[in-house]
Design an enzyme around this catalytic site. Structure first.
Site, PDB file in Angstrom:
ATOM      1  N   CYS A  73       0.876  -1.179   0.000  1.00 24.98           N
ATOM      2  CA  CYS A  73       0.000   0.000   0.000  1.00 24.98           C
ATOM      3  C   CYS A  73       0.913   1.229   0.000  1.00 24.98           C
ATOM      4  CB  CYS A  73      -0.941  -0.031   1.212  1.00 24.98           C
ATOM      5  SG  CYS A  73      -0.076  -0.063   2.791  1.00 24.98           S
ATOM      6  N   GLN A  74       0.469   2.328   0.574  1.00 23.28           N
ATOM      7  CA  GLN A  74       1.275   3.545   0.577  1.00 23.28           C
ATOM      8  C   GLN A  74       2.432   3.465   1.573  1.00 23.28           C
ATOM      9  OE1 GLN A  74       0.747   6.203  -1.583  1.00 23.28           O
ATOM     10  NE2 GLN A  74       2.710   6.938  -0.859  1.00 23.28           N
TER      11      GLN A  74
END
Length: 174
Positions: free
Chosen positions: A64-65
């Site tokens: 993810c981020q």
């Protein structure tokens, strides 16, 4: 279930040997910036549709981020991808960039919608406070209104500001 977290360099080695890198962020985040080898499969889509059967016997690296979304949803990801060998990318795409590895950036894409909401809400609250102190105390109502909207969004899951910003011309995709 605890999944193995791997460093960006270890992930790069696994990818070179055929592991699949899956980006679980939303499409607007992916379009703005992503790891070139990553395939987009937002968590919401994975929860509804699952993982394609052909990937269930592969090595899969989810990212993810910043790593929080994948670690918070590790059990879901493990269930969705079973019986594949599953890894989580340490610190997500942020960690990948810190390791000096390449990312594809498309600055022509708008900022992710939630970042736009944060910028707009923060700006409106700040303007309300500054104008409330310097011009007229009635401007404090602007800050209160935005704060109430954020509270409502958190409780209900409906964010009117996000819906409004999504309709803006810069967020319209061809």
């Amino acid at each position: 279930m605890a999944l193995t977290t791997i460093s960006p360099h270890d992930a790069q080695e696994l990818i070179a040997r055929g592991a699949k890198l899956i980006d679980i962020r939303d499409a607007d985040e992916y379009l703005r910036e992503h790891i070139p080898e990553a395939d987009l499969a937002p968590l919401s889509v994975l929860e509804q549709s699952g993982l394609p059967a052909k990937l269930r016997h592969e090595q899969i690296i989810f990212h993810c981020q910043a790593g929080k979304r994948t670690s918070n949803n590790a059990d879901k990801l493990a269930a969705i991808a079973a019986p594949a060998e599953i890894f989580l990318l340490e610190d997500g795409i942020d960690g990948w960039k810190k390791a000096g590895l390449p990312v594809a950036v498309n600055k022509s894409q708008p900022l992710p919608l939630m970042r736009q909401v944060q910028i707009a809400a923060g700006g409106l609250i700040l303007i309300g406070v500054v104008l409330g102190y310097t011009v007229n105390s009635g401007f404090f109502l602007l800050s209160g209104f935005v704060g109430a909207g954020l509270l409502f969004a958190g409780i209900s899951g409906f964010c009117g500001m996000a819906r409004l910003l999504d309709k803006m011309p810069w967020n319209q995709r061809a």
